[in-house]
Design an enzyme around this catalytic site. Sequence first.
Site, mmCIF file in Angstrom:
data_model
loop_
_atom_site.group_PDB
_atom_site.id
_atom_site.type_symbol
_atom_site.label_atom_id
_atom_site.label_comp_id
_atom_site.label_asym_id
_atom_site.label_seq_id
_atom_site.Cartn_x
_atom_site.Cartn_y
_atom_site.Cartn_z
ATOM 1 C CE1 TYR A 1 -47.363 -17.390 57.333
ATOM 2 C CE2 TYR A 1 -46.692 -15.304 58.299
ATOM 3 C CZ TYR A 1 -46.590 -16.245 57.298
ATOM 4 O OH TYR A 1 -45.698 -16.062 56.265
HETATM 5 P P1 NAD Z 1 -48.774 -18.060 48.112
HETATM 6 O O1 NAD Z 1 -49.917 -18.542 48.926
HETATM 7 O O2 NAD Z 1 -49.081 -17.263 46.898
HETATM 8 O O3 NAD Z 1 -47.849 -19.281 47.714
HETATM 9 C C1 NAD Z 1 -47.683 -20.436 48.528
HETATM 10 C C2 NAD Z 1 -48.009 -21.663 47.677
HETATM 11 O O4 NAD Z 1 -47.747 -22.846 48.457
HETATM 12 C C3 NAD Z 1 -49.482 -21.731 47.252
HETATM 13 O O5 NAD Z 1 -49.581 -21.750 45.849
HETATM 14 C C4 NAD Z 1 -49.997 -23.027 47.895
HETATM 15 O O6 NAD Z 1 -50.954 -23.696 47.091
HETATM 16 C C5 NAD Z 1 -48.721 -23.833 48.103
HETATM 17 N N1 NAD Z 1 -48.819 -24.782 49.220
HETATM 18 C C6 NAD Z 1 -49.280 -24.527 50.462
HETATM 19 N N2 NAD Z 1 -49.195 -25.639 51.229
HETATM 20 C C7 NAD Z 1 -48.675 -26.617 50.441
HETATM 21 C C8 NAD Z 1 -48.366 -27.984 50.666
HETATM 22 N N3 NAD Z 1 -48.619 -28.568 51.854
HETATM 23 N N4 NAD Z 1 -47.827 -28.705 49.655
HETATM 24 C C9 NAD Z 1 -47.608 -28.113 48.442
HETATM 25 N N5 NAD Z 1 -47.900 -26.818 48.177
HETATM 26 C C10 NAD Z 1 -48.431 -26.077 49.153
HETATM 27 O O7 NAD Z 1 -47.848 -17.218 49.109
HETATM 28 P P2 NAD Z 1 -46.617 -16.238 48.831
HETATM 29 O O8 NAD Z 1 -47.026 -14.883 49.238
HETATM 30 O O9 NAD Z 1 -46.048 -16.488 47.482
HETATM 31 O O10 NAD Z 1 -45.588 -16.756 49.947
HETATM 32 C C11 NAD Z 1 -44.622 -17.752 49.643
HETATM 33 C C12 NAD Z 1 -43.877 -18.112 50.913
HETATM 34 O O11 NAD Z 1 -43.230 -16.977 51.456
HETATM 35 C C13 NAD Z 1 -44.792 -18.649 52.032
HETATM 36 O O12 NAD Z 1 -44.123 -19.698 52.686
HETATM 37 C C14 NAD Z 1 -44.955 -17.457 52.959
HETATM 38 O O13 NAD Z 1 -45.187 -17.858 54.302
HETATM 39 C C15 NAD Z 1 -43.613 -16.783 52.813
HETATM 40 N N6 NAD Z 1 -43.671 -15.344 53.068
HETATM 41 C C16 NAD Z 1 -44.433 -14.540 52.279
HETATM 42 C C17 NAD Z 1 -44.461 -13.176 52.522
HETATM 43 C C18 NAD Z 1 -45.287 -12.232 51.685
HETATM 44 O O14 NAD Z 1 -45.316 -11.041 52.029
HETATM 45 N N7 NAD Z 1 -45.914 -12.692 50.603
HETATM 46 C C19 NAD Z 1 -43.702 -12.632 53.558
HETATM 47 C C20 NAD Z 1 -42.972 -13.496 54.387
HETATM 48 C C21 NAD Z 1 -42.937 -14.860 54.096
HETATM 49 C C1 UGA Z 2 -47.474 -10.219 55.170
HETATM 50 C C2 UGA Z 2 -47.879 -11.560 54.554
HETATM 51 O O1 UGA Z 2 -49.289 -11.622 54.352
HETATM 52 C C3 UGA Z 2 -47.441 -12.710 55.409
HETATM 53 O O2 UGA Z 2 -47.661 -13.919 54.708
HETATM 54 C C4 UGA Z 2 -45.972 -12.528 55.685
HETATM 55 O O3 UGA Z 2 -45.404 -13.551 56.345
HETATM 56 C C5 UGA Z 2 -45.709 -11.215 56.379
HETATM 57 O O4 UGA Z 2 -46.119 -10.193 55.473
HETATM 58 C C6 UGA Z 2 -44.257 -11.011 56.685
HETATM 59 O O5 UGA Z 2 -43.699 -9.937 56.461
HETATM 60 O O6 UGA Z 2 -43.632 -11.921 57.229
HETATM 61 P P1 UGA Z 2 -48.658 -8.465 56.661
HETATM 62 O O7 UGA Z 2 -47.497 -7.580 56.893
HETATM 63 O O8 UGA Z 2 -49.696 -8.554 57.713
HETATM 64 O O9 UGA Z 2 -48.221 -9.962 56.360
HETATM 65 O O10 UGA Z 2 -49.238 -7.988 55.243
HETATM 66 P P2 UGA Z 2 -50.698 -7.689 54.740
HETATM 67 O O11 UGA Z 2 -51.553 -8.869 54.892
HETATM 68 O O12 UGA Z 2 -50.554 -7.135 53.379
HETATM 69 O O13 UGA Z 2 -51.184 -6.532 55.735
HETATM 70 C C7 UGA Z 2 -50.482 -5.284 55.816
HETATM 71 C C8 UGA Z 2 -51.265 -4.346 56.704
HETATM 72 O O14 UGA Z 2 -52.489 -3.988 56.059
HETATM 73 C C9 UGA Z 2 -51.655 -4.954 58.053
HETATM 74 O O15 UGA Z 2 -51.547 -3.995 59.061
HETATM 75 C C10 UGA Z 2 -53.118 -5.354 57.853
HETATM 76 O O16 UGA Z 2 -53.859 -5.357 59.044
HETATM 77 C C11 UGA Z 2 -53.588 -4.260 56.911
HETATM 78 N N1 UGA Z 2 -54.744 -4.654 56.067
HETATM 79 C C12 UGA Z 2 -54.687 -5.768 55.323
HETATM 80 C C13 UGA Z 2 -55.850 -3.835 56.049
HETATM 81 O O17 UGA Z 2 -55.887 -2.783 56.711
HETATM 82 N N2 UGA Z 2 -56.905 -4.178 55.258
HETATM 83 C C14 UGA Z 2 -56.900 -5.304 54.500
HETATM 84 O O18 UGA Z 2 -57.895 -5.584 53.784
HETATM 85 C C15 UGA Z 2 -55.760 -6.117 54.528
#
Ligand code: NAD
Ligand code: UGA
Length: 346
Positions: free
Chosen positions: A180
Site C-alpha cells: 500500500y
Molecule cells: P475510501 O475507500 O472510502 O475511498 C476511496 C474511493 O475511491 C472508494 O469509494 C473507491 O470505490 C474509489 N476508487 C478506488 N479505485 C478507483 C478507481 N480505479 N477508479 C475510480 N474510483 C476508484 O477511502 P478513504 O479513506 O476515503 O481514502 C481516500 C484517499 O485518501 C485514498 O486515496 C487513501 O489512500 C488516502 N488516504 C486515506 C487515509 C485514511 O486514513 N482514510 C489516510 C491516508 C491517505
Molecule cells: C490508515 C488508513 O487505513 C490508510 O488507508 C492510510 O493510508 C493510513 O492510515 C495513513 O495514515 O496513511 P492505519 O494507520 O493502519 O492506516 O489505520 P487503521 O487501519 O485504522 O489501523 C490503526 C491501528 O489499529 C493499526 O495499528 C492497526 O493494526 C490497528 N487495528 C486495526 C487493530 O488493532 N484492529 C483492527 O481491527 C483494525
Amino acid sequence: MLIGASAPRPILTHMNDHHPTLRSNGPATPTSRRYLVTGAAGFIGSALARRLLDEGATVVGVDAYTTTYDVAEKRARTTSLLRRPRYEHVEGDLVDLPLAEILDGVETVFHLAGRPGVRPSFELEDLYRHDNVDATRRLLDAAVAAPSVRRVVYASSSSVYGDAPLPFRETRPTAPISPYGRTKLEAEEICLAANGPALETVALRYFTVYGPGQRPDMGLRRFAEAALAGQVVELLGDGSQSRDFTYVDDIVDATRSAADAPAAGLAINVGGGSRITLLGAFDILGELLERPLDLVFHPFARGDVRHTAADTSRARELLGFEPRVSFAEGYRREVDWLRSRIPVAA
Ligand code: NAD
Ligand code: UGA
C-alpha cells in the site's frame, strides 16, 4: 436507481454506453467553479465534495464503487450528494473512463480515488497497483492535456514514511514498508513529476483519518462498533502503537486550501496533532461508553507502522493549516455517528 424517496430526482445521462452519469436536478449556476473529486463515494472524498458544494461550487464526482468494503455504504454517500444542487456523478474506473470529456471545464482535480488500507495490500498487490498507480498515471496524463485544469491535489499517505524517525518530515527520505505504502508513494511521484507550466500538482500526506463516516475496515471504527455491540475488541498488537489521528473536517480544510495555496510541486504532511496510542484510545472509548472494554490481543499486523507523528510546519505555513478537533472530541463525534446508525428495536 440511486435515488432516495425524498430526493430531488437526479437526471440520468451517459458518458458512453458503460458509464452512467447522474446529475442532481438543482438550479444551474454556470459561473460557479467546477471541481472534480475522484473517489467521491469514499469516506474522505464525499466529505470534501460536501464542503465544495457548500461553497457554491459545481462538483463532478467519479467513483468505481470498488468492493473494498460494503458498496451500499459508498452508494448511500452518492445518493446523499445527489440530493444537493450542482453535483454530477460519473460511475466508473479512472483507468478506462473518458477522462478528457470528464475534465472539460474542470479547474481543480482533487484525486482521492484509491485502494486504501495497509493490511490487505500484501495479498492484493495487483489491485493496489491498478487503483493507486495505474489510475493516477492515466488521470495525470489527462489532466496535463486538459486546457481548463490548473491544479491536481493528490491524497497521499503517511504510509510513505514507513517506520521513519519521529516526527515525519517531508524533507526526510521515504521508506514505505507495505505494498500500500509503496503504491501511494509511486502515485505521489507521478503527480509531483507532472508539476510544470501546464499543470500544478500538490501531494498531501494524510495521517490516519477518522470521524463520522470513517471506513468500516479502520481500527477506530471497528473498535467502537464491536464495543457498542457488546462484543470483544480485536487488537492487532499490544496497543502500544500510536497514530497521529486526523479528524476528517481538518483533512477537508487542508485539502480545500491546497487548491489555491502557494504549494505547487510539494508533498505536505497533514496530521491532526492528536497522537495517541491505541491503549489511550481505548481509555477514551471506555469513558464514552461508560463501560470497560473486553480486549483480545493478536499479533501485530504485517506492514503496521509502529508510530506516526506529522511535522506540520509546512502545512501550517503554506496551507494555513490548524487542526481544530481534538482526538477526544473527534472520537466522541464518531461514536455518536455510529450510535445513530444502530437500528432501533421495534
Ligand atoms: P475510501 O475507500 O472510502 O475511498 C476511496 C474511493 O475511491 C472508494 O469509494 C473507491 O470505490 C474509489 N476508487 C478506488 N479505485 C478507483 C478507481 N480505479 N477508479 C475510480 N474510483 C476508484 O477511502 P478513504 O479513506 O476515503 O481514502 C481516500 C484517499 O485518501 C485514498 O486515496 C487513501 O489512500 C488516502 N488516504 C486515506 C487515509 C485514511 O486514513 N482514510 C489516510 C491516508 C491517505
Ligand atoms: C490508515 C488508513 O487505513 C490508510 O488507508 C492510510 O493510508 C493510513 O492510515 C495513513 O495514515 O496513511 P492505519 O494507520 O493502519 O492506516 O489505520 P487503521 O487501519 O485504522 O489501523 C490503526 C491501528 O489499529 C493499526 O495499528 C492497526 O493494526 C490497528 N487495528 C486495526 C487493530 O488493532 N484492529 C483492527 O481491527 C483494525
